[in-house]
Design an enzyme around this catalytic site. Structure first.
Site, PDB file in Angstrom:
ATOM      1  N   ASP A  30      16.939  27.534  17.847  1.00  0.00           N
ATOM      2  CA  ASP A  30      16.565  26.659  16.742  1.00  0.00           C
ATOM      3  C   ASP A  30      16.840  27.381  15.423  1.00  0.00           C
ATOM      4  O   ASP A  30      16.559  28.564  15.278  1.00  0.00           O
ATOM      5  CB  ASP A  30      15.084  26.270  16.849  1.00  0.00           C
ATOM      6  CG  ASP A  30      14.730  25.096  15.971  1.00  0.00           C
ATOM      7  OD1 ASP A  30      14.368  24.041  16.516  1.00  0.00           O
ATOM      8  OD2 ASP A  30      14.815  25.218  14.722  1.00  0.00           O
ATOM      9  N   HIS A 100      15.867  16.296  22.724  1.00  0.00           N
ATOM     10  CA  HIS A 100      15.893  17.761  22.850  1.00  0.00           C
ATOM     11  C   HIS A 100      14.529  18.258  23.278  1.00  0.00           C
ATOM     12  O   HIS A 100      13.492  17.751  22.870  1.00  0.00           O
ATOM     13  CB  HIS A 100      16.326  18.430  21.542  1.00  0.00           C
ATOM     14  CG  HIS A 100      15.592  17.952  20.329  1.00  0.00           C
ATOM     15  ND1 HIS A 100      15.873  16.761  19.715  1.00  0.00           N
ATOM     16  CD2 HIS A 100      14.575  18.505  19.618  1.00  0.00           C
ATOM     17  CE1 HIS A 100      15.075  16.590  18.677  1.00  0.00           C
ATOM     18  NE2 HIS A 100      14.272  17.632  18.597  1.00  0.00           N
TER      19      HIS A 100
HETATM   20  P1  5GP Z   1      12.501  17.685  16.063  1.00  0.00           P
HETATM   21  O1  5GP Z   1      11.612  17.744  14.840  1.00  0.00           O
HETATM   22  O2  5GP Z   1      13.497  16.551  15.971  1.00  0.00           O
HETATM   23  O3  5GP Z   1      11.726  17.696  17.343  1.00  0.00           O
HETATM   24  O4  5GP Z   1      13.284  19.041  16.079  1.00  0.00           O
HETATM   25  C1  5GP Z   1      14.543  19.220  15.514  1.00  0.00           C
HETATM   26  C2  5GP Z   1      14.792  20.710  15.508  1.00  0.00           C
HETATM   27  O5  5GP Z   1      16.151  20.928  15.224  1.00  0.00           O
HETATM   28  C3  5GP Z   1      13.974  21.450  14.419  1.00  0.00           C
HETATM   29  O6  5GP Z   1      13.166  22.427  15.044  1.00  0.00           O
HETATM   30  C4  5GP Z   1      15.061  22.059  13.534  1.00  0.00           C
HETATM   31  O7  5GP Z   1      14.717  23.342  13.062  1.00  0.00           O
HETATM   32  C5  5GP Z   1      16.275  22.086  14.437  1.00  0.00           C
HETATM   33  N1  5GP Z   1      17.530  21.969  13.725  1.00  0.00           N
HETATM   34  C6  5GP Z   1      17.834  21.089  12.730  1.00  0.00           C
HETATM   35  N2  5GP Z   1      19.098  21.251  12.335  1.00  0.00           N
HETATM   36  C7  5GP Z   1      19.622  22.271  13.089  1.00  0.00           C
HETATM   37  C8  5GP Z   1      20.900  22.887  13.132  1.00  0.00           C
HETATM   38  O8  5GP Z   1      21.844  22.556  12.405  1.00  0.00           O
HETATM   39  N3  5GP Z   1      21.054  23.894  14.039  1.00  0.00           N
HETATM   40  C9  5GP Z   1      20.046  24.291  14.875  1.00  0.00           C
HETATM   41  N4  5GP Z   1      20.310  25.287  15.704  1.00  0.00           N
HETATM   42  N5  5GP Z   1      18.836  23.719  14.854  1.00  0.00           N
HETATM   43  C10 5GP Z   1      18.615  22.722  13.978  1.00  0.00           C
END
Ligand code: 5GP
Ligand code: ZN
Length: 114
Positions: A30, A100
């Site tokens: 992440d 995810h």
């Molecule tokens: P959600 O809030 O949708 O469950 O989690 C999305 C996750 O994706 C977040 O923890 C965020 O830090 C991660 N994330 C967002 N953009 C990117 C990116 O460009 N690369 C990576 N490796 N992680 C990302």
């Protein structure tokens, strides 16, 4: 899905620190880690969320958990413990609309979440 951030990571159009890959699954670090170990495990098929599970794709979704256990073992966090989280939908804080599994570890994790 051309506009999907995680599909772009699968296609290598956006870089990521990949820790595991197979025919159906990708795992990478992440970009904003919430614990010393924080990986995202995604199906290569674009599913928006758990709401999209069906008989056609359930094997790929189940594989996310199997890969989580494998990554945990490879990263040396299987014995100390880890947490797997899916933020599903707006109230759960889902920001990226490609299913995810978060894999978090490396410190004692509090419960309940916010
Ligand atoms: P959600 O809030 O949708 O469950 O989690 C999305 C996750 O994706 C977040 O923890 C965020 O830090 C991660 N994330 C967002 N953009 C990117 C990116 O460009 N690369 C990576 N490796 N992680 C990302
Ligand atoms: Zn996608």
């Amino acid at each position: 899905m051309d506009s999907c951030l995680f599909c772009k990571i699968i296609q290598r159009a956006i870089p990521a620190d990949i820790v595991y890959e197979d025919n159906a699954t990708l795992a990478f670090k992440d970009i904003r880690p919430q614990a010393p170990h924080h990986y995202l495990i995604i199906p290569k098929a674009h599913l928006k969320s758990l709401n999209d599970i069906s008989a056609d794709n359930r094997a790929g979704v189940a594989q996310l958990l199997e890969v989580a256990a494998r990554v945990a073992s490879e990263q040396g966090i299987a014995e100390t413990g880890y947490r797997c989280v899916v933020n599903n939908g707006r109230h759960a804080g889902q920001e990226v609309d490609h299913l995810h599994l978060h894999l978090l570890a490396g410190r004692p994790l509090t419960w309940p979440p916010g």
